[in-house]
Design an enzyme around this catalytic site. Structure first.
Site, PDB file in Angstrom:
ATOM      1  N   ASP A 198       0.825  -1.209   0.000  1.00 61.86           N
ATOM      2  CA  ASP A 198       0.000   0.000   0.000  1.00 61.86           C
ATOM      3  C   ASP A 198       0.867   1.271   0.000  1.00 61.86           C
ATOM      4  OD1 ASP A 198      -2.367   1.380  -0.034  1.00 61.86           O
ATOM      5  OD2 ASP A 198      -2.719   1.252   2.126  1.00 61.86           O
ATOM      6  N   HIS A 226       2.544   3.738  -8.975  1.00 61.07           N
ATOM      7  CA  HIS A 226       2.325   2.321  -9.296  1.00 61.07           C
ATOM      8  C   HIS A 226       3.507   1.740 -10.076  1.00 61.07           C
ATOM      9  CE1 HIS A 226      -1.521   2.590  -7.540  1.00 61.07           C
ATOM     10  NE2 HIS A 226      -2.093   3.282  -8.500  1.00 61.07           N
ATOM     11  N   LEU A 236      11.282 -20.249  -4.541  1.00 62.75           N
ATOM     12  CA  LEU A 236      10.378 -19.245  -3.969  1.00 62.75           C
ATOM     13  C   LEU A 236       9.016 -19.390  -4.632  1.00 62.75           C
ATOM     14  CD1 LEU A 236      10.017 -16.656  -2.142  1.00 62.75           C
ATOM     15  CD2 LEU A 236      10.398 -15.342  -4.222  1.00 62.75           C
TER      16      LEU A 236
HETATM   17  C1  IPE Z   1      -5.532  -2.800  -0.628  1.00 58.76           C
HETATM   18  O1  IPE Z   1      -5.130  -1.482  -0.713  1.00 58.76           O
HETATM   19  C2  IPE Z   1      -5.407  -3.461  -1.958  1.00 58.76           C
HETATM   20  C3  IPE Z   1      -4.058  -3.597  -2.498  1.00 58.76           C
HETATM   21  C4  IPE Z   1      -2.945  -3.276  -1.920  1.00 58.76           C
HETATM   22  C5  IPE Z   1      -4.008  -4.172  -3.805  1.00 58.76           C
HETATM   23  P1  IPE Z   1      -6.164  -0.290  -0.879  1.00 58.76           P
HETATM   24  O2  IPE Z   1      -5.348   0.943  -0.826  1.00 58.76           O
HETATM   25  O3  IPE Z   1      -7.001  -0.484  -2.074  1.00 58.76           O
HETATM   26  O4  IPE Z   1      -7.073  -0.447   0.420  1.00 58.76           O
HETATM   27  P2  IPE Z   1      -8.063   0.577   1.096  1.00 58.76           P
HETATM   28  O5  IPE Z   1      -9.075   0.935   0.064  1.00 58.76           O
HETATM   29  O6  IPE Z   1      -7.264   1.765   1.523  1.00 58.76           O
HETATM   30  O7  IPE Z   1      -8.620  -0.161   2.264  1.00 58.76           O
HETATM   31  C1  IPE Z   2      -1.355   0.358  -3.473  1.00 60.04           C
HETATM   32  O1  IPE Z   2      -1.202   1.738  -3.456  1.00 60.04           O
HETATM   33  C2  IPE Z   2      -1.595  -0.181  -4.863  1.00 60.04           C
HETATM   34  C3  IPE Z   2      -2.956  -0.666  -5.107  1.00 60.04           C
HETATM   35  C4  IPE Z   2      -3.934  -0.667  -4.266  1.00 60.04           C
HETATM   36  C5  IPE Z   2      -3.228  -1.173  -6.429  1.00 60.04           C
HETATM   37  P1  IPE Z   2      -2.441   2.728  -3.437  1.00 60.04           P
HETATM   38  O2  IPE Z   2      -2.817   3.071  -4.831  1.00 60.04           O
HETATM   39  O3  IPE Z   2      -3.537   2.199  -2.602  1.00 60.04           O
HETATM   40  O4  IPE Z   2      -1.793   3.981  -2.745  1.00 60.04           O
HETATM   41  P2  IPE Z   2      -2.469   4.968  -1.697  1.00 60.04           P
HETATM   42  O5  IPE Z   2      -3.021   4.123  -0.590  1.00 60.04           O
HETATM   43  O6  IPE Z   2      -3.527   5.710  -2.436  1.00 60.04           O
HETATM   44  O7  IPE Z   2      -1.350   5.834  -1.248  1.00 60.04           O
HETATM   45 MG    MG Z   3      -4.086   2.385  -0.668  1.00 61.29          MG
END
Ligand code: IPE
Ligand code: IPE
Ligand code: MG
Length: 235
Positions: A12, A29, A123
């Protein structure tokens, strides 16, 4: 305690990382996808056998179209690269989640990546794409019901182990350690059944900056935990 055999990670913070640098979310990303390879190598080096990464949740479809498209493109590109490194690093690639909602070409790519890498076992890298734990359990339950209806399974035979064998993760042991980067302390519909007895580790470090050193810190924290499984502490 020894190195965790199975680490699950909620990767995240890509968006916030990018925003802080004045970059568009998709740049976050891209940086996040690049980091996956580093962490795979680091995990293997540290003796981890299973690494399960949350890449796209069933809820992530609610993001803007352009972001969803960019994420799918990145994932597909990553998988291509992953197959090359799978041979070098003897990595078994698996994908969990409902892939039937993905582009047919992407689905084929996933099946092929799983097939060619299935001979390796140094792995076990599992990537969760269009994964949601509730969706996974519901799909499992539907298959259980079908098998009971057709007589393939007797209701009395339905134990935890049998239910486990209906889940996407049937070939994996339960995670020993769950890591979530970037400060949020929630599961966001990730591996709810499988994490029943896992240790949790939360860090403020955003995913693009989570490196080998940070992974080592998480493993060190895990090694200092006292896992009891409902029993009492052995002196
Ligand atoms: C969870 O992260 C999903 C992934 C890391 C793929 P999100 O950023 O989407 O989760 P929420 O919405 O903050 O809970
Ligand atoms: C995690 O990073 C990637 C996915 C959920 C695909 P986020 O896109 O959720 O990044 P934040 O949480 O908005 O910083
Ligand atoms: Mg996120």
């Amino acid at each position: 305690m020894s190195v965790p055999q199975h680490i699950a990670i909620i990767m995240d913070g890509n968006g916030r990382w990018a925003k802080k640098k004045g970059l568009p979310r998709n740049a976050g990303h891209t940086a996040g996808a690049k980091n996956v390879e580093n962490i795979c190598l680091a995990a293997k080096k540290l003796g981890v056998k299973y690494l399960t990464l949350y890449a796209f949740s069933t809820e992530n479809w609610s993001r803007p179209d352009s972001e969803v498209k960019a994420l799918m493109k990145l994932l597909s590109g990553y998988l291509d690269k992953c197959v090359q490194t799978a041979h070098e690093n003897k990595m078994h690639i698996r994908v969990i989640g409902d892939i039937s909602r993905l582009e047919p070409k992407f689905q084929q790519q996933i099946i092929e990546a799983e097939r060619v890498s299935s001979v390796y076992e140094d792995l076990n890298l599992t990537i969760a794409i269009n994964y949601g734990s509730r969706d996974e359990m519901l799909r499992a339950m539907r298959n259980v019901c079908t098998d009971v209806k057709t007589g393939t399974l007797q209701l009395e035979e339905l134990t935890e182990a049998v239910f486990d064998s209906y889940l996407d993760t049937k070939e994996l042991p339960d995670p020993d350690l769950l890591i979530r980067t970037s400060g949020e302390q929630r599961l966001s519909n990730y591996l709810l059944w499988q994490l029943a007895y896992s240790e949790f580790y939360f860090t403020n470090v955003p995913w693009p900056e989570f490196d080998e050193q940070e992974l080592k810190k998480a493993i060190d924290a895990y090694e200092n935990r006292d896992r009891r499984y409902g029993g009492i502490k052995e002196e």
